[in-house]
Motif scaffolding. Sequence first.
Motif, PDB file in Angstrom:
ATOM      1  N   ALA A  87       0.850  -1.192   0.000  1.00 50.75           N
ATOM      2  CA  ALA A  87       0.000   0.000   0.000  1.00 50.75           C
ATOM      3  C   ALA A  87       0.888   1.247   0.000  1.00 50.75           C
ATOM      4  CB  ALA A  87      -0.907  -0.014   1.218  1.00 50.75           C
ATOM      5  N   TYR A  88       0.425   2.307  -0.655  1.00 50.78           N
ATOM      6  CA  TYR A  88       1.278   3.481  -0.869  1.00 50.78           C
ATOM      7  C   TYR A  88       1.836   4.030   0.436  1.00 50.78           C
ATOM      8  CZ  TYR A  88       2.714   8.213  -2.124  1.00 50.78           C
ATOM      9  OH  TYR A  88       3.437   9.371  -2.279  1.00 50.78           O
ATOM     10  N   GLU A  89       0.992   4.132   1.474  1.00 49.33           N
ATOM     11  CA  GLU A  89       1.444   4.721   2.734  1.00 49.33           C
ATOM     12  C   GLU A  89       2.344   3.778   3.527  1.00 49.33           C
ATOM     13  OE1 GLU A  89      -2.489   2.685   3.490  1.00 49.33           O
ATOM     14  OE2 GLU A  89      -1.575   3.945   1.937  1.00 49.33           O
ATOM     15  N   LEU A  90       2.482   2.522   3.064  1.00 48.62           N
ATOM     16  CA  LEU A  90       3.314   1.545   3.763  1.00 48.62           C
ATOM     17  C   LEU A  90       4.596   1.210   3.003  1.00 48.62           C
ATOM     18  CD1 LEU A  90       0.499  -0.928   4.916  1.00 48.62           C
ATOM     19  CD2 LEU A  90       1.496   0.974   6.195  1.00 48.62           C
ATOM     20  N   ARG A  91       4.817   1.850   1.882  1.00 51.62           N
ATOM     21  CA  ARG A  91       6.005   1.555   1.085  1.00 51.62           C
ATOM     22  C   ARG A  91       7.233   2.276   1.643  1.00 51.62           C
ATOM     23  NH1 ARG A  91       3.456   2.631  -4.965  1.00 51.62           N
ATOM     24  NH2 ARG A  91       1.862   0.961  -4.880  1.00 51.62           N
ATOM     25  N   PRO A  92       8.396   1.647   1.632  1.00 50.69           N
ATOM     26  CA  PRO A  92       9.624   2.316   2.075  1.00 50.69           C
ATOM     27  C   PRO A  92       9.981   3.516   1.213  1.00 50.69           C
ATOM     28  CG  PRO A  92       9.930  -0.059   2.032  1.00 50.69           C
ATOM     29  CD  PRO A  92       8.627   0.213   1.368  1.00 50.69           C
ATOM     30  N   SER A  93       9.585   3.505  -0.083  1.00 52.12           N
ATOM     31  CA  SER A  93       9.944   4.594  -0.996  1.00 52.12           C
ATOM     32  C   SER A  93       9.051   5.815  -0.860  1.00 52.12           C
ATOM     33  CB  SER A  93       9.887   4.090  -2.442  1.00 52.12           C
ATOM     34  OG  SER A  93       8.570   3.650  -2.770  1.00 52.12           O
ATOM     35  N   THR A  94       7.939   5.698  -0.141  1.00 47.14           N
ATOM     36  CA  THR A  94       7.023   6.814   0.035  1.00 47.14           C
ATOM     37  C   THR A  94       7.670   7.872   0.933  1.00 47.14           C
ATOM     38  OG1 THR A  94       5.121   5.342  -0.183  1.00 47.14           O
ATOM     39  CG2 THR A  94       4.729   7.471   0.856  1.00 47.14           C
ATOM     40  N   PRO A  95       7.552   9.158   0.609  1.00 41.53           N
ATOM     41  CA  PRO A  95       8.113  10.208   1.470  1.00 41.53           C
ATOM     42  C   PRO A  95       7.609  10.073   2.906  1.00 41.53           C
ATOM     43  CG  PRO A  95       7.374  11.138  -0.609  1.00 41.53           C
ATOM     44  CD  PRO A  95       6.923   9.718  -0.606  1.00 41.53           C
ATOM     45  N   PRO A  96       8.454  10.319   3.884  1.00 40.12           N
ATOM     46  CA  PRO A  96       8.087  10.098   5.295  1.00 40.12           C
ATOM     47  C   PRO A  96       6.782  10.763   5.710  1.00 40.12           C
ATOM     48  CG  PRO A  96      10.427  10.548   5.110  1.00 40.12           C
ATOM     49  CD  PRO A  96       9.854  10.762   3.744  1.00 40.12           C
ATOM     50  N   GLN A  97       6.541  11.991   5.244  1.00 43.64           N
ATOM     51  CA  GLN A  97       5.345  12.705   5.664  1.00 43.64           C
ATOM     52  C   GLN A  97       4.076  12.130   5.056  1.00 43.64           C
ATOM     53  OE1 GLN A  97       5.602  14.726   8.101  1.00 43.64           O
ATOM     54  NE2 GLN A  97       7.841  14.618   8.060  1.00 43.64           N
ATOM     55  N   GLU A  98       4.229  11.283   4.031  1.00 43.42           N
ATOM     56  CA  GLU A  98       3.070  10.659   3.399  1.00 43.42           C
ATOM     57  C   GLU A  98       2.902   9.202   3.818  1.00 43.42           C
ATOM     58  OE1 GLU A  98       3.028  11.228  -0.827  1.00 43.42           O
ATOM     59  OE2 GLU A  98       3.863  13.249  -0.691  1.00 43.42           O
ATOM     60  N   GLN A  99       3.854   8.699   4.584  1.00 42.97           N
ATOM     61  CA  GLN A  99       3.726   7.335   5.077  1.00 42.97           C
ATOM     62  C   GLN A  99       2.721   7.280   6.221  1.00 42.97           C
ATOM     63  OE1 GLN A  99       7.858   6.422   5.991  1.00 42.97           O
ATOM     64  NE2 GLN A  99       8.006   5.082   4.204  1.00 42.97           N
ATOM     65  N   ALA A 100       2.365   6.058   6.624  1.00 45.10           N
ATOM     66  CA  ALA A 100       1.450   5.866   7.752  1.00 45.10           C
ATOM     67  C   ALA A 100       2.023   6.537   8.996  1.00 45.10           C
ATOM     68  CB  ALA A 100       1.230   4.377   7.989  1.00 45.10           C
ATOM     69  N   PRO A 101       1.163   7.033   9.890  1.00 45.56           N
ATOM     70  CA  PRO A 101       1.642   7.791  11.057  1.00 45.56           C
ATOM     71  C   PRO A 101       2.649   7.042  11.915  1.00 45.56           C
ATOM     72  CG  PRO A 101      -0.738   7.992  10.833  1.00 45.56           C
ATOM     73  CD  PRO A 101      -0.307   6.969   9.829  1.00 45.56           C
ATOM     74  N   GLU A 102       2.536   5.724  11.981  1.00 44.33           N
ATOM     75  CA  GLU A 102       3.442   4.961  12.847  1.00 44.33           C
ATOM     76  C   GLU A 102       4.760   4.614  12.166  1.00 44.33           C
ATOM     77  OE1 GLU A 102       0.653   2.023  10.794  1.00 44.33           O
ATOM     78  OE2 GLU A 102       0.511   3.990  11.760  1.00 44.33           O
ATOM     79  N   PHE A 103       4.917   4.985  10.909  1.00 45.70           N
ATOM     80  CA  PHE A 103       6.135   4.658  10.173  1.00 45.70           C
ATOM     81  C   PHE A 103       7.200   5.732  10.348  1.00 45.70           C
ATOM     82  CE2 PHE A 103       5.896   1.286   6.674  1.00 45.70           C
ATOM     83  CZ  PHE A 103       5.148   0.441   7.474  1.00 45.70           C
ATOM     84  N   ALA A 104       8.459   5.295  10.482  1.00 51.00           N
ATOM     85  CA  ALA A 104       9.637   6.168  10.432  1.00 51.00           C
ATOM     86  C   ALA A 104       9.444   7.449  11.228  1.00 51.00           C
ATOM     87  CB  ALA A 104       9.976   6.489   8.983  1.00 51.00           C
TER      88      ALA A 104
END
Length: 659
Positions: free
Chosen positions: A478-495
């Motif tokens: 899923a887009y918000e769970l991909r490592p390549s997605t910019p941090p601010q667009e990732q899921a809240p609990e990511f990175a």
Amino acid sequence: MTVQIQAFHKKSVLAKLKKHPWTAAALVCLLFLLFPPVVCMELRINYSDPGYTEGETFKVLTSPREDTIPFSGLQATYARTGQSRIYFLDYLYRKGSYVRRLDPADTDKIPLVSIRSVEIRCNGILGGVLEGQTLYDAFTPNEQVEMALSPEGNLDLLISGNDSQLFPTDSFRRLYAHTALRYARIGILYLFLFTAAVLLLSRLYGRLRKSRKEEWHLDISDVILWLAAAGAVCLLITAVFTGDHRKNPDEWESRDAIRYYVDHNLPPDIRSPEALPTVGTYGTTRLSEFNPYYFYAGKLASVISCVHKERVFGLCLGIALFLFCLLNARKNRYLLAACFLTPQLWYLYAYATSDALDYLVSVLVLYQLANPKSMLNRLVEREVKKTDIFRILLLGTMFAHVLMAKANFYMILIYAFLMLLPPLLEAKADRRSERFKAYLWILLAALCIFGIRLSFEFVHYGFQRNEVILEVQNALGAYELRPSTPPQEQAPEFAMYNKGVSFLDFLTKYNFHGQLFKSSVGVYGGMNVYAHGWYYPAMALLYLLLYAGIGVYVWQKASPEWTEALEKASLKAQRRKRIVWGLLHVSAFVSYLLVVYNGFFVDFQPQGRYMLPVFVLAAHAASLDERITKSRWFNLLLVITAVLSLYSFAMGIPQLREV
């Protein structure tokens, strides 16, 4: 003189009670019968539609105070088709005010909830039924729900928000208190019968084992732990064959990986058409892991036919863990600490997860390191011979499974290294060489077995394995769970680090330690099924007492008279015991750092299952002095934690069933 007479009188009374334990038990039971301290209450909500399946949204808020912290006493529901059941302990039952409110639905997607009746039960006995006008008069609604009495006598609740609430009136409290007072003593009778059964069984158990009189407390402890294990296994069987895989952490990915091995024998290229269906929303697949759990479970599932057959291998591992620890309890009693200190490890065997195999292997490593007469310790104490090849392969296979385990279990390798290092350094030059050779042979066997598994990865990916896995994640996740997605667009609990969250906020505002501890001692499902609020501080207190008790035995100073009589070897053993105690702390801290690192830099997941290897270290700490595991205080704490663990497990597991 008066003081001496009183002291003598107290001692004589205690001596008489010790000689007549049945009399002491009867006195305690009589006191409890006169003043029952707590009752087990049940609210059973019967819906007008027998096919109603949204009963799990019904909650009950219980608290001794009116100014409750939101959700602090929210009791979840055991949902059945057409019915909801809520169980809780009430020590203020005489007032009838412990139930503060009922939440018929925690969502606004259910516009109508129709209730036929509400039953109030105490200690399993029906004490009162609310229906019709009596049911209508028992509650007052908030602004997000409207109450109406249907022509059939059902209570219709029109839900207009996601925080609908019903507040009990005086009529409800009177019926509740009347029911509790009437049947409060029934629970004490249950307790008395259980205590009598345990004492009787412990006597029979002691005779079978030919235990000495001073070991009677061990017989009682063993009987209770066997009963707790039987109860846990019954709950495991229930969870395995009735649990909903959508309610367990990431079980859908594990289930798909196991199903792959039902029809295949070799690890696949995760880019192949056969493997792509096993990729989950994170873009990951369990088939990319080294862990052989999925292969074992898949092969077993291929020869049986039953519902949820993917979980049967995990159930077998759980039963094996209980049997291994209990059957070895008398000579290696520390193993019980690795099995009964938390129900969270039992939960590993209720669904499909590779942690189940990893933990069992970790306990086997504990046994090999802590038991002086184990295969490992006997092998390294002498010269390795050709006839030892089978032993070396077995030990190598054990450590190879740790190498193929999840990353949080790599700490077991650090623990093994630290435990094997002091004997190597303390050995004499000639023995040091022989011991080091034995270590190398075992290491070589482990690396060879791990190399066989690694060869499949090399065939598929060459030296690009990590790049391929990352590519699949970015392509299919899923887009918000991909490592390549910019941090601010990732899921809240990511990175969180990349999002600018400070480390202090990570530990405090996000309640990292609170969630980590609770999920280490009893949180089920998707981190949303909790035990009652008092359970967690009670377990924390027991752990502190256990830690302090072990620490006293490790660090207590011998008396001057004893010190003079000690031989040099005994002083050396005492010094090694303290060194091992310190090294165990180093291993535990490494485990903690791994969880913190993953939560702050990768994915905020303060899941207690990542800290379960620490309980293996706690068991090793208990083995440092034989007096610890045979002491009354240790066995008492162990029994209490086991009983509380079973309570938590019984509260949580039924909530995960398929409705």
